[in-house]
Design a protein around this motif. Structure first.
Motif, PDB file in Angstrom:
ATOM      1  N   ALA A 310       0.803  -1.303   0.064  1.00 15.64           N
ATOM      2  CA  ALA A 310       0.255   0.051  -0.137  1.00 15.64           C
ATOM      3  C   ALA A 310       0.924   1.316   0.002  1.00 15.64           C
ATOM      4  O   ALA A 310       0.316   2.209  -0.668  1.00 15.64           O
ATOM      5  CB  ALA A 310      -0.874   0.096   1.016  1.00 15.64           C
ATOM      6  N   LEU A 311       1.802   1.144   0.756  1.00 18.23           N
ATOM      7  CA  LEU A 311       2.914   2.186   0.984  1.00 18.23           C
ATOM      8  C   LEU A 311       3.562   2.598  -0.545  1.00 18.23           C
ATOM      9  O   LEU A 311       3.715   3.668  -1.120  1.00 18.23           O
ATOM     10  CB  LEU A 311       3.704   2.209   1.867  1.00 18.23           C
ATOM     11  CG  LEU A 311       4.846   3.426   2.258  1.00 18.23           C
ATOM     12  CD1 LEU A 311       4.227   4.457   2.602  1.00 18.23           C
ATOM     13  CD2 LEU A 311       5.756   2.774   3.497  1.00 18.23           C
ATOM     14  N   ALA A 312       3.923   1.461  -1.105  1.00 21.11           N
ATOM     15  CA  ALA A 312       4.366   1.364  -2.476  1.00 21.11           C
ATOM     16  C   ALA A 312       3.614   2.143  -3.494  1.00 21.11           C
ATOM     17  O   ALA A 312       3.848   3.069  -4.338  1.00 21.11           O
ATOM     18  CB  ALA A 312       5.057   0.261  -3.090  1.00 21.11           C
ATOM     19  N   ILE A 313       2.421   1.674  -3.408  1.00 17.99           N
ATOM     20  CA  ILE A 313       1.316   2.297  -4.377  1.00 17.99           C
ATOM     21  C   ILE A 313       0.919   3.753  -4.091  1.00 17.99           C
ATOM     22  O   ILE A 313       0.877   4.624  -5.159  1.00 17.99           O
ATOM     23  CB  ILE A 313      -0.175   1.421  -4.132  1.00 17.99           C
ATOM     24  CG1 ILE A 313       0.196  -0.180  -4.624  1.00 17.99           C
ATOM     25  CG2 ILE A 313      -1.183   2.233  -4.851  1.00 17.99           C
ATOM     26  CD1 ILE A 313      -0.941  -0.951  -4.281  1.00 17.99           C
ATOM     27  N   ALA A 314       1.245   4.016  -2.722  1.00 16.99           N
ATOM     28  CA  ALA A 314       0.854   5.725  -2.503  1.00 16.99           C
ATOM     29  C   ALA A 314       2.153   6.373  -3.017  1.00 16.99           C
ATOM     30  O   ALA A 314       1.985   7.576  -3.380  1.00 16.99           O
ATOM     31  CB  ALA A 314       0.910   5.702  -1.021  1.00 16.99           C
ATOM     32  N   GLY A 315       3.243   5.783  -3.019  1.00 20.81           N
ATOM     33  CA  GLY A 315       4.468   6.618  -3.499  1.00 20.81           C
ATOM     34  C   GLY A 315       4.256   6.761  -5.137  1.00 20.81           C
ATOM     35  O   GLY A 315       4.578   7.689  -5.587  1.00 20.81           O
ATOM     36  N   VAL A 316       3.760   5.577  -5.751  1.00 12.04           N
ATOM     37  CA  VAL A 316       3.420   5.714  -7.221  1.00 12.04           C
ATOM     38  C   VAL A 316       2.340   6.813  -7.648  1.00 12.04           C
ATOM     39  O   VAL A 316       2.821   7.673  -8.451  1.00 12.04           O
ATOM     40  CB  VAL A 316       3.160   4.425  -7.803  1.00 12.04           C
ATOM     41  CG1 VAL A 316       2.686   4.344  -9.194  1.00 12.04           C
ATOM     42  CG2 VAL A 316       4.462   3.197  -7.495  1.00 12.04           C
ATOM     43  N   VAL A 317       1.653   6.437  -6.779  1.00  9.13           N
ATOM     44  CA  VAL A 317       0.493   7.626  -7.024  1.00  9.13           C
ATOM     45  C   VAL A 317       0.794   9.101  -6.651  1.00  9.13           C
ATOM     46  O   VAL A 317       0.465  10.018  -7.611  1.00  9.13           O
ATOM     47  CB  VAL A 317      -0.893   7.111  -6.184  1.00  9.13           C
ATOM     48  CG1 VAL A 317      -1.855   8.291  -6.395  1.00  9.13           C
ATOM     49  CG2 VAL A 317      -1.388   5.937  -6.400  1.00  9.13           C
ATOM     50  N   ASP A 358      -7.647   7.396  -2.280  1.00 10.04           N
ATOM     51  CA  ASP A 358      -7.851   5.559  -2.293  1.00 10.04           C
ATOM     52  C   ASP A 358      -6.316   5.276  -1.633  1.00 10.04           C
ATOM     53  O   ASP A 358      -6.220   4.362  -0.973  1.00 10.04           O
ATOM     54  CB  ASP A 358      -7.827   5.028  -3.663  1.00 10.04           C
ATOM     55  CG  ASP A 358      -9.165   5.566  -4.364  1.00 10.04           C
ATOM     56  OD1 ASP A 358     -10.027   5.610  -3.568  1.00 10.04           O
ATOM     57  OD2 ASP A 358      -9.199   5.786  -5.422  1.00 10.04           O
ATOM     58  N   ALA A 359      -5.111   5.993  -2.170  1.00  8.48           N
ATOM     59  CA  ALA A 359      -3.868   5.346  -1.657  1.00  8.48           C
ATOM     60  C   ALA A 359      -3.589   5.559  -0.142  1.00  8.48           C
ATOM     61  O   ALA A 359      -3.355   4.897   0.631  1.00  8.48           O
ATOM     62  CB  ALA A 359      -2.844   6.164  -2.492  1.00  8.48           C
ATOM     63  N   SER A 360      -4.256   6.774   0.196  1.00  8.07           N
ATOM     64  CA  SER A 360      -4.010   7.185   1.706  1.00  8.07           C
ATOM     65  C   SER A 360      -4.954   6.032   2.751  1.00  8.07           C
ATOM     66  O   SER A 360      -4.542   5.642   3.713  1.00  8.07           O
ATOM     67  CB  SER A 360      -4.606   8.518   2.027  1.00  8.07           C
ATOM     68  OG  SER A 360      -3.714   9.529   1.260  1.00  8.07           O
TER      69      SER A 360
END
Length: 408
Positions: A310-317, A358-360
């Motif tokens: 989830a943290l990696a996805i947040a970084g990408v977003v 969503d990412a948060s």
């Protein structure tokens, strides 16, 4: 994307989460952009990283616009901004230079999201804990980090979970080259496809028309200043040292052509992001922060891996939200809306949209579930200060740079 869906992906339903974003120059198709330059042994060779790649069965010349390492740094910058705005909450260790010495106040607090080697960086190694004496590596947290391995990554998860997503090698710690290596799980790269190298020109027309024949001297009492009086000049071997007007930024500079770093044009650029799910599944979490075995280690590990994903996805977003202003004259814009692609274990794929909110939400929910199983996050798990020797080193470095600038 819902948390349950992400958890199933991490547990084995997927092999990767990826992004393929097509980009064009902000000036429009065919506009010139400038890639990063790299030093070469031969100054006549191109300073860009170009290589042939196989695309649709054809060999195509491609040029690197932003490397995996550079993209990781940009991702960390985006995460740090979101962390500081309280849009995301996850552990970030910092070294407070501002309170250590007034003349270093401009450095502020340097965090694990800013140092080149993340939590393994020498800046943390050479910093001390709350007592002002104990070096980081000798604190309980530092010892736990030094002992952490992919087989028990609890300490890294607690102190610097971004290192589990972006990778880290503890090569500067007590174990040297034998320090633990954590594989990079998420990688991003931007490449220009079907590229042609260009040229750039440079010149300077001096409105004052200072001729190059005039002798100018560095002052003997202040080499950063200049004079026309040879008596006030710096002397060497009994003679005044002279410089050309161009060396003090006066006079004309003849037009030149740079053929080694003159920018490129290309058909299109592509950002490719891949989050490796197998890399996350290699991580184990055997103990809690108290070094005692977890009650449900497999469930806790799944929850922690999901939080890292989830943290990696947040970084990408958040990286996507910051845009693609890579450097001077290299501003890119996407050609299509942003989405993630879920690559399943059977080779099929599906698209899913994930926005900032969503990412948060994913990070918050995933972290909360891991906390229930014994692996909780603390927003600022450790506050350090630079050791006195590190403060002195930075002060001395600044003095050397200042002297060098004056000499230059």
């Amino acid at each position: 994307m819902k948390l349950e869906e992400l958890k199933k992906l991490v547990q084995g339903a997927a092999v990767a989460i990826r992004v393929r974003q097509t980009l064009q120059p902000a000036g429009g198709k065919g506009d010139k952009v400038f890639p990063p330059t790299y030093s070469t042994s031969d100054n006549n060779k191109l300073k860009y990283v170009d290589e042939p790649r196989r695309i649709d069965g054809q060999e195509v010349v491609c040029v690197l616009l932003d490397s995996v390492a550079s993209q990781a740094n940009r991702m960390e910058e985006a995460l740090l901004e979101a962390w500081r705005r309280n849009e995301l909450s996850f552990p970030v260790v910092g070294v407070d230079f501002a309170s250590a010495a007034p003349e270093l106040a401009d450095l502020g607090t340097i965090t694990t999201l800013e140092t080149p080697h993340r939590i393994a960086d020498a800046i943390f190694r050479d910093s001390v804990g709350a007592d002002g004496k104990t070096l980081f590596r000798d604190t309980p947290e530092g010892k736990a980090y030094t002992d952490a391995t992919p087989r028990d990554a609890t300490a890294v998860y607690r102190l610097c979970p971004t290192a589990l997503a972006l990778g880290v090698w503890d090569s500067t710690g007590p174990k040297g080259g034998l320090g633990a290596k954590f594989q990079r799980a998420v990688a991003s790269e931007i490449v220009a496809i079907n590229a042609l190298h260009g040229k750039k020109v440079g010149s300077r027309l001096d409105p004052l028309q200072i001729p190059s024949s005039i002798e100018i001297y560095p002052r003997k009492d202040d080499e950063s200043d200049w004079t026309l009086d040879p008596e006030q000049a710096k002397h060497k071997a009994g003679k005044p040292v002279s410089v050309k007007p161009s060396e003090i930024n006066h006079g004309n500079v003849a037009p030149t052509v740079d053929q080694s770093a003159g920018g490129i044009t290309f058909e299109y650029a592509v950002q490719t992001v891949v989050l490796s799910i197998p890399a996350l599944r290699k991580l184990r979490f055997k103990t809690g922060y108290d070094r005692k075995p977890l009650a449900s280690p497999e469930a806790a590990a799944d929850a922690a891996r999901t939080a890292i994903a989830a943290l990696a996805i947040a970084g990408v977003v958040h990286l996507r939200e910051k845009g693609y202003d890579l450097r001077s004259r290299c501003l890119l814009v996407p050609e299509s809306p942003f989405h993630l692609e879920l690559v399943m274990a059977d080779g099929t794929s599906q698209e899913v949209s994930v926005g900032l909110a969503d990412a948060s939400r994913l990070v918050e929910e995933a972290a909360a579930e891991a906390a229930k199983l014994g692996l909780s996050w603390v927003r600022e798990p450790l506050k350090l200060k630079p050791a006195p020797k590190l403060v002195d080193l930075v002060k001395r470095a600044r003095a050397v740079h200042a002297a060098g600038s004056a000499e230059g």
